[in-house]
Design an enzyme around this catalytic site. Structure first.
Site, mmCIF file in Angstrom:
data_model
loop_
_atom_site.group_PDB
_atom_site.id
_atom_site.type_symbol
_atom_site.label_atom_id
_atom_site.label_comp_id
_atom_site.label_asym_id
_atom_site.label_seq_id
_atom_site.Cartn_x
_atom_site.Cartn_y
_atom_site.Cartn_z
ATOM 1 N N GLU A 295 0.883 -1.166 0.000
ATOM 2 C CA GLU A 295 0.000 0.000 0.000
ATOM 3 C C GLU A 295 0.918 1.212 0.000
ATOM 4 O O GLU A 295 1.676 1.413 0.954
ATOM 5 C CB GLU A 295 -0.852 -0.037 1.251
ATOM 6 C CG GLU A 295 -2.044 0.861 1.192
ATOM 7 C CD GLU A 295 -2.731 0.892 2.545
ATOM 8 O OE1 GLU A 295 -3.009 -0.197 3.098
ATOM 9 O OE2 GLU A 295 -2.945 1.999 3.045
ATOM 10 N N CYS B 272 -1.022 9.001 3.522
ATOM 11 C CA CYS B 272 -0.918 8.620 2.113
ATOM 12 C C CYS B 272 -2.155 9.061 1.349
ATOM 13 O O CYS B 272 -2.121 9.283 0.153
ATOM 14 C CB CYS B 272 -0.627 7.141 1.945
ATOM 15 S SG CYS B 272 -1.684 6.103 2.909
#
Ligand SMILES: Cc1cc2nc3c(=O)[nH]c(=O)nc-3n(C[C@H](O)[C@H](O)[C@H](O)COP(=O)(O)OP(=O)(O)OC[C@H]3O[C@@H](n4cnc5c(N)ncnc54)[C@H](O)[C@@H]3O)c2cc1C
Length: 1013
Positions: free
Chosen positions: A757, A791
């Site tokens: 990820e 993120c």
């Protein structure tokens, strides 16, 4: 920190309502009240209001219908859309899904003749002469006059609720109305609320000052204050950070502004009411109110017009009335207090659910709000020495109850209604010349009306609303007058803890404005010592994997039920230790308190969600399955699919979510029967150590979960390269994910699965129907919260050129209001970036941007501003002593393709666009990342089409784009942003599992008995 004046609002509703009922103690004769109110309602029902009145509108187009919803959406957005092309798209979108023609009495068609004139003014002169509309939309509309008709309808709707566009117009209207009904008074409300920038706040201040001057000009200085018209003000309009956490600034900056208005009102002998806003602002409002009261008592003790609004839907309403009464007596003042039910009910419910609070701060049964209203009314009427009560309601039963109680005490009072509402009932009530009524009268431009209008539509469109029921002839009159004086033992909605059902309790959060909830956090921080975490020797990596493989034999044999129970135990313990874990996050990862609480909650949710998921997916599954009671498939054979763990997993997590992502990865691996070698980020080992201790204490064997702290380049790399690793789960940068991927590919032996990820250049697309305030809020949250170190954070804002100037100015103004500093302080919005290396890296990027792009926030570092003046020097030196602070930064760039890399900090790029929004999405796709996307538009079909066109994992429409909730918004991207499956989603655990199919030939042992029988 402020002294808390009222009790914790998050308490069980029934006990509070019991107190209200007890305090009413037979004060009301309900049958007498019904006899009084019945004729009012009958008269209103027999004389329907004009077709443009709120009641008629709700009757014709209830907001629960597609038509009502379309009208409300149009009312909210259409007036502010500057370009014809988008206005057409919006109208077509909303009208396309509604059936106005099917209605017997067509508001829109009635308006269409006026609309033709409008269309000439507003729309391009001829097809093709303006910008090209979206294909097919004009055809779908049939005629542009429909667009103009809608616009006109919305404007008329707006006019219904605004007394005038200027004070002069408003006062003229008021004078005209008073000729027919002399017992009318007015409280003017200047439209526009919720300033995002100081410039906006100063505009609002000026408009209040001017309004008071106009009211003063016709006020009588010698009569009782209540006989004059007055003004209502919203504190959130007068300061861009009217929030509890900014109390020091509010007291230093807002109070002088409001005091100026108070002085003006006192000298003019008029009523100034502070409107009531959201629950989390109440304590702050009281602080401001008390400071002002002391000043009033000192400088204008004869003024009897100062006051505030109180909301009976709040669970603390009765205590608030008692508190304010006591204050008035203490200062020897008589206040004018407006009692309302409350206008933000749905927003309060949503906020309590989002924060996972133990109870709702407002009642959940409509009649409980009514009971509370009556109890508060009685308390106000019982204190005529201290309070002149002003009862704001459109509900005939409530009005009748007030009249009955007031008649008993003989206390002076007035009723209040909103302009454009309740005229029918009040027409009857005010036939009694002794009853006075004040009209709350918004004044301002129609385009500023929208937020107010939508609140009114929502409030009155609700099925439980009196205005709605009065308009609905299917509701019998007797039902409208049913007594609310009864207790429901349970809340009408599931409590926030039960939102996901009884199987998976929601994590509990807290409200930092409540001292009982906040104090344990501060105490935990004061007591905290960060533990030392020994570094792991990378040379021992293979041995660690070997021992993990040995432990796998035992752990994978533990039933999934037991594994799930252990994870749930850990979740419960984490919940119990929430303050300590928050303190750890603040101290080690420089999280602000809000971020810390959200992160601990997310970690708890991960543990519970994966426990539940594992139990579901790891049950053996009969293949090919059942159809009703019949087993499908070939006879004489049984087939079963089973999931098992794979072996030792290496879990490598980042410093930006050192608890939630760390525990999420580890819990997923453990729940599915794998063992774990957990390598936390170098910067945050203490949080990881405490998390591991928690899991061990809950029952995870030490061998099944090893903590291996050390640098990624050595410890991480050695673990990835070690033989026997069954899988790697990694969250971090795209560059490191690629290194791991290559290292795994280079290994001999089985192909090792990798879940990665990674980050992204996350964009938000804003079209010209978007509400700038909503965009600004979403941008502040998405780009600057957590110092941009998420993120999911917003990096690239794409704003439609027609609204770009205004939006950019608002964003720049709002960003300047953010406070940078010590994350342990409640007032801090933006803490430091994680370390010196990050600080320097971002600094280099900023240097380049200052050279190549337009700097929107200038050189002034945001963190040097926004300190309360009295403390500024001291506060500044404290801030200067905090390393690695970067104030929010924003740069305008020319092209989307100018962005090459993610800057992992509080740095926003802004680009303007025009024409087709799909082309913007295509350019965003071309960047190659695909993690989060924000879309801000009121054109629903456009939002859906753009979301479909985007190669992006998480799309957020009309909100911020951070803070995915476990099990609700499965999180993860595609392209350069990760491999999937999404964390916190239903497919995640499968990747941690091996699959086994077991086929048994049952005929081998004598055939299929059932078939033969
Ligand atoms: C003059 C004036 C000034 C106002 N100023 C303010 C202000 O400063 N701040 C503010 O917030 N509002 C203010 N309002 C708005 C006011 O709160 C609403 O108009 C009022 O709530 C509607 O109440 P009602 O008695 O007219 O209608 P009713 O239909 O009897 O009551 C509707 C109200 O009940 C409550 N309610 C609805 N559903 C539920 C439920 N399921 N459970 C519990 N309660 C529920 C809500 O408060 C809703 O607004 C003002 C209103 C007036 C008339």
């Amino acid at each position: 920190m402020l002294t808390q004046r009222l009790p914790n609002p998050y308490r069980p509703e029934s006990s509070i309502v019991s107190q209200c009922l007890a305090s009413l103690n037979n004060a009301l004769d309900w049958s007498a009240l019904v006899r009084k109110a019945l004729p009012w309602i009958q008269t209103v029902r027999e004389n329907p209001p004009p077709f443009w009145a709120m009641e008629s509108l709700l009757k014709e187009y209830p907001i629960s219908s597609a038509e009502g919803l379309a009208l409300m959406r149009l009312a909210e957005a259409l007036l502010r859309v500057p370009d014809a092309e988008t206005a057409i798209a919006l109208t077509a979108d909303q009208l396309g899904r509604a059936d106005f023609d099917g209605s017997s009495d067509k508001v829109l068609s009635r308006l269409s003749s006026t609309a033709i004139a409008m269309s000439k003014h507003f729309l391009p002169a001829a097809p093709g002469s303006g910008p090209t509309p979206e294909p097919g939309l004009i055809a779908k509309l049939g005629a542009r006059t429909v667009v103009a008709a809608t616009l006109r309808a919305v404007q008329l709707l707006g006019r219904q609720f605004v007394l005038g566009q200027t004070m002069a117009e408003g006062q003229h209207e008021a004078a005209a109305a008073r000729k027919k009904m002399p017992n009318l008074r007015y409280s003017y409300d200047m439209l526009g609320e919720g300033s995002r920038t100081d410039a906006d706040a100063l505009v609002h201040l000026k408009s209040y000052q001017d309004a008071i001057a106009s009211i003063a000009a016709s006020a009588d200085k010698t009569c009782a204050c209540e006989q004059n018209d007055g003004i209502s003000i919203k504190l959130s309009a007068l300061h861009p950070r009217y929030e509890y956490a900014q109390a020091d600034r509010v007291l230093a900056e807002l109070v002088p502004r409001v005091w100026g208005l108070c002085e003006q009102a006192a000298r003019a002998n008029i009523n100034l009411t502070i409107d009531a806003e959201e629950v989390d602002r109440l304590e702050l409002s009281l602080e401001v109110f008390e400071v002002l009261m002391a000043q009033v008592a000192k400088h204008y003790p004869q003024w009897r017009g100062f006051g505030l609004a109180m909301q009976s839907y709040q669970t603390t309403a009765l205590e608030l009335v008692a508190h304010v009464t006591e204050l008035a007596r203490k200062h020897g003042l008589r206040l004018m207090c407006r009692l309302v039910k409350g206008a933000y009910w749905d927003a309060e419910i949503k906020r309590a659910q989002e924060l996972g609070l133990p109870h709702y701060p407002v009642f959940t049964h409509k009649h409980h709000t009514d009971v509370s209203y009556l109890a508060c009314a009685k308390a106000l009427l019982d204190a005529p020495d201290a309070i002149y009560p002003q009862f704001a309601t459109h509900n005939a039963a409530t009005v009748a109850a007030i009249l009955q109680m007031a008649a008993k005490t003989g206390a002076p009072f007035e009723l209040q209604r909103l302009h454009g509402m309740g005229e029918g009932v009040y027409g009857e009530v005010l036939k009694n010349p002794l009853v006075a009524c004040r009209v709350y009268a918004p004044v301002g431009a129609h385009k500023d009306l929208l937020a107010y209008l939508v609140r009114r539509l929502l409030e009155n469109g609700a099925n439980s609303s009196f205005v709605h029921q009065l308009a609905d002839e299917t509701v019998p009159i007797t039902e409208l007058l049913i007594s609310p004086l009864r207790l429901e033992p349970h809340a009408s909605l599931p409590l926030p803890a039960h939102l996901f059902g009884l199987q998976r309790p929601n994590s509990c959060g807290l409200d930092l404005t409540v001292s009982a909830m906040r104090d344990p956090l501060l105490a935990a921080l004061a007591a905290l010592q960060l533990p030392e975490v020994p570094e792991f020797d990378a040379k021992l990596a293979s041995g660690a994997v070997l021992s993990s493989a040995a432990s796998y034999q035992q752990w994978s044999a533990v039933s999934v039920e037991v594994r799930a129970r252990i994870l749930r135990l850990a979740a419960d313990e984490l919940q119990a230790q929430l303050p300590r874990f928050c303190a750890l996050l603040v101290k080690e990862a420089f999280k602000t308190w809000n971020d810390a609480v959200s992160e601990v909650r997310e970690a708890i949710d991960f543990l519970r969600y994966y426990a539940a998921q594992a139990q579901t997916i790891m049950q053996p599954q009969t293949m090919p399955g059942m159809e009703g009671p019949t087993l499908l498939g070939i006879t004489g054979e049984s087939n079963e699919l089973r999931l098992t763990g794979r072996g030792p997993w290496v879990c490598i997590s980042p410093w930006n979510f050192p608890l939630a992502i760390f525990l999420g990865q580890v819990a997923a691996a453990l729940a599915t029967g794998n063992t774990v070698l957990a390598k936390p980020a170098e910067q945050t080992p203490a949080v990881a150590l405490e998390a591991v201790k928690l899991l061990h204490a809950a029952g995870v064997p030490e061998g099944a979960l090893q903590l291996l702290h050390g640098p990624g380049e050595t410890v991480g790399a050695a673990l990835v390269a070690a033989p026997g690793v069954a899988g790697v789960v990694f969250t971090g940068s795209t560059a490191v994910a690629k290194i791991i991927n290559r290292a795994l590919a280079a290994k001999d032996g089985p192909i090792v699965p990798l879940i990665a990820e990674t980050g992204g250049i996350n964009a938000m697309l804003v079209d010209s129907t978007a509400l700038p305030e909503q965009v600004s809020d979403a941008v502040m949250q998405s780009a600057f919260r957590s110092a941009g170190q998420r993120c999911s954070a917003l990096r690239l804002l794409c704003v439609h050129e027609e609204i770009a100037d205004g939006v950019v100015a608002m964003i720049a103004g709002a960003a300047r209001e953010l406070r940078c500093g010590d994350p342990a302080l409640l007032a801090t919005d933006v803490g430091p970036v994680i370390d010196g290396e990050a600080f320097e890296g971002i600094g280099r990027q900023l240097k380049r941007l200052r050279r190549d792009a337009r700097d929107l926030l200038g050189d002034v570092p945001g963190f040097k501003q926004n300190q309360p003046p009295a403390q500024s020097r001291q506060a500044q030196s404290a801030i200067d002593s905090i390393p690695n602070l970067i104030a929010p930064q924003a740069f305008e760039v020319q092209h989307i393709s100018d962005l090459k890399d993610e800057i992992f900090g509080p740095v926003l790029h802004i680009v303007r666009w025009g024409g087709d929004p799909h082309k913007v999405i295509a350019q965003i796709n071309a960047l190659g990342y695909g993690l989060t996307l924000g879309i801000q538009t009121r054109i629903d079909s456009r939002a859906q089409a753009l979301a479909r066109a985007a190669h992006i994992g998480n799309v957020y429409i009309n909100r911020n784009q951070i803070g995915a909730v476990v099990g609700v918004q499965p999180f993860g991207g595609e392209g350069l942003s990760g491999t999937g499956p999404k964390a916190g989603g239903p497919h995640y655990l499968y990747r941690f599992c091996a699959e086994q199919t077991i086929t048994v030939n049952t005929t081998a042992a004598g055939g299929n008995v059932q078939l033969m029988a």
